[in-house]
Write an enzyme that holds these catalytic residues in place. Sequence first.
Site, short mmCIF file in Angstrom:
data_model
loop_
_atom_site.label_atom_id
_atom_site.label_comp_id
_atom_site.label_asym_id
_atom_site.label_seq_id
_atom_site.Cartn_x
_atom_site.Cartn_y
_atom_site.Cartn_z
N SER A 152 0.83 -1.19 0.00
CA SER A 152 0.00 0.00 0.00
C SER A 152 0.87 1.26 0.00
O SER A 152 1.75 1.38 -0.85
CB SER A 152 -0.93 -0.05 1.21
N ASP A 188 -9.06 -6.19 -4.45
CA ASP A 188 -8.65 -4.90 -3.89
C ASP A 188 -9.29 -3.79 -4.73
O ASP A 188 -8.86 -3.53 -5.85
CB ASP A 188 -7.12 -4.80 -3.93
N HIS A 217 -8.05 -4.98 -0.09
CA HIS A 217 -6.75 -4.33 0.08
C HIS A 217 -5.93 -4.95 1.21
O HIS A 217 -4.72 -5.07 1.12
CB HIS A 217 -6.99 -2.84 0.34
#
Lengths: 206, 378
Positions: free
Chosen positions: B153, B318, B351
């Site tokens: 991320s 995601d 995610h």
Amino acid sequence: MSADASSPSAPLPGLRDDLRQIAAWIADGARVLDLGCGDGALMAYLRDSRAARVYGVEIADDSILQCVRRCLSVIQADLESGLRMFPDRMFDTVVLSQTLQAMHQTEAVLREMARVGRQGIVSFPNFGHWRHLLSLLGGRMPVSPQMPYQWYDTPNVHLCTPRDFEILASRLGLVITGRALLANGRPVNTLPGLRSKLAVYRFEPR
Amino acid sequence: MQSGSVGIVTSQTMRFEEPLELASGAHIAGYDLRYETYGTLNAARDNAVLICHALNASHHVAGRTPGRPDDVGWWDNMIGPGRPVDTRRFFVVGVNNLGSCFGSTGPMSIDPASGRPYGAAFPVVTVEDWVNAQARLADRLGIERFAAVMGGSLGAMQALSWTIQYPQRIGHCVAIAITPRLTAQNIAFNDVARAAIVSDPDFHGGDYYSWGVVPKRGLRVARMIGHITYLSDDVMAEKFGRSLRTPDYAFGYGVEFEVESYLRYQGDKFSEYFDANTYLLITRALDYFDPAHATRGDLVRALAPASAHFLVVSFTTDWRFAPARTREIVEALVVNGREVVYAEIDAPHGHDAFLLDDPRYHRLVSAYFDNISAEASR
């Protein structure tokens, strides 16, 4: 069209018959895209013996892992939609080995190969091999080493013969620059349409 | 192979007196960076791996904090002896970023100019600023070049930025669940989170420390919103569905659905330990991240300086940083002729999948790090 089934210059231990022929058509140092690259055997050979710069595209998790173990560049994507990411003429050669017959969008994939590569190479099992015809005469769908599936579980949705391919290539404006019709790793010169098991073609966009 | 934890780890602090120039033009006079290390730096100093953290994490990447056995590092399943990033082979560095609230200098720290906490006066920092600070830490640790810089991320954005800012100092970039830039939708979620914080009456323009309060209600809502975006629709449906905590509808506005209870729990927990100013700062760093900003949107040109090899991983569910966005990076790397492995892991978790122990994902990272360690000398 020339039937230049030039033999690979060096012995390629362990490499599948069609891959040997494909490797023979790839120049040293070429930029190569291998579509449906599987475990990366051809890519590793081209990198190590031809100093080629190779990328693979593959959908299966296990194959991606095998490619990583061979230190290869590989992109996980579905071939039917995954070529959009490559710009025009990015590669010297785009390879599609033993995968064409499993493509749903056959024409689109061939067009995409011609777009991203200066030349394309495809290999596929010859559906017109005499044993297949014999099997059909006996009332059964053919099952052979190069097409080892039953009719109900086969991934092969678009089987063809060499002539079928040549007609499609011509319709798509592809110029065939090389043809190798193989049986047991050797070129077949007599009645190749009936006696060859594997077809390997090289083409360029017109 | 036996796999396990790195065990008890003590964090350390490095003090930097030389001012750090920031992307905004401001600078920080002097600052601390809190970090942890696992494994041993080899004699050739070529087995170092930097782990960059995402929004709410810290330098505490693996192992346990002394005296707090429950305080397990946020990527403990990834890093340790026999784990994908094997600490028997690699010297792993986890660092808390500037502006965070876990020991590195941030809005909670005392501003030497005023003698009071920075609060709203703490400058906005960017991913690039963090990378510059991390490079200084590497200098002090005697690491000229990282074998790999890795993150998920926002952490992956730092790893990517390393390849542009310090191409000679990074061998491999391992970027998980990354996007080349936030979409309008991503920024919108961040804006709602920030609006929740700044509209909390306890926020006091960011100087709540001197009032002895914390804008907990705002932080809580911010975390609740964020958390929704980390999970997939499917995983929420599976985890909570429409299950009720009450026997039937109570015809009121309290917590009735399980999902409400879960989000509130997450929000409460978060508001106990996270600093509101840090939340603002880090979400802004996310918004600003866009390597192609300097090249008029041309990501290929933005990534041209990079010479690292890349492992890029996305997760099919995601929707925060969708695979289609990740592929833009892969495409630019291929056009630039970089070595790249791109895997799209079919995981249901959204995610957050980058933090979870998915065998396909971990096998891949393991295999990739095996290659890296084969390159590094012993």
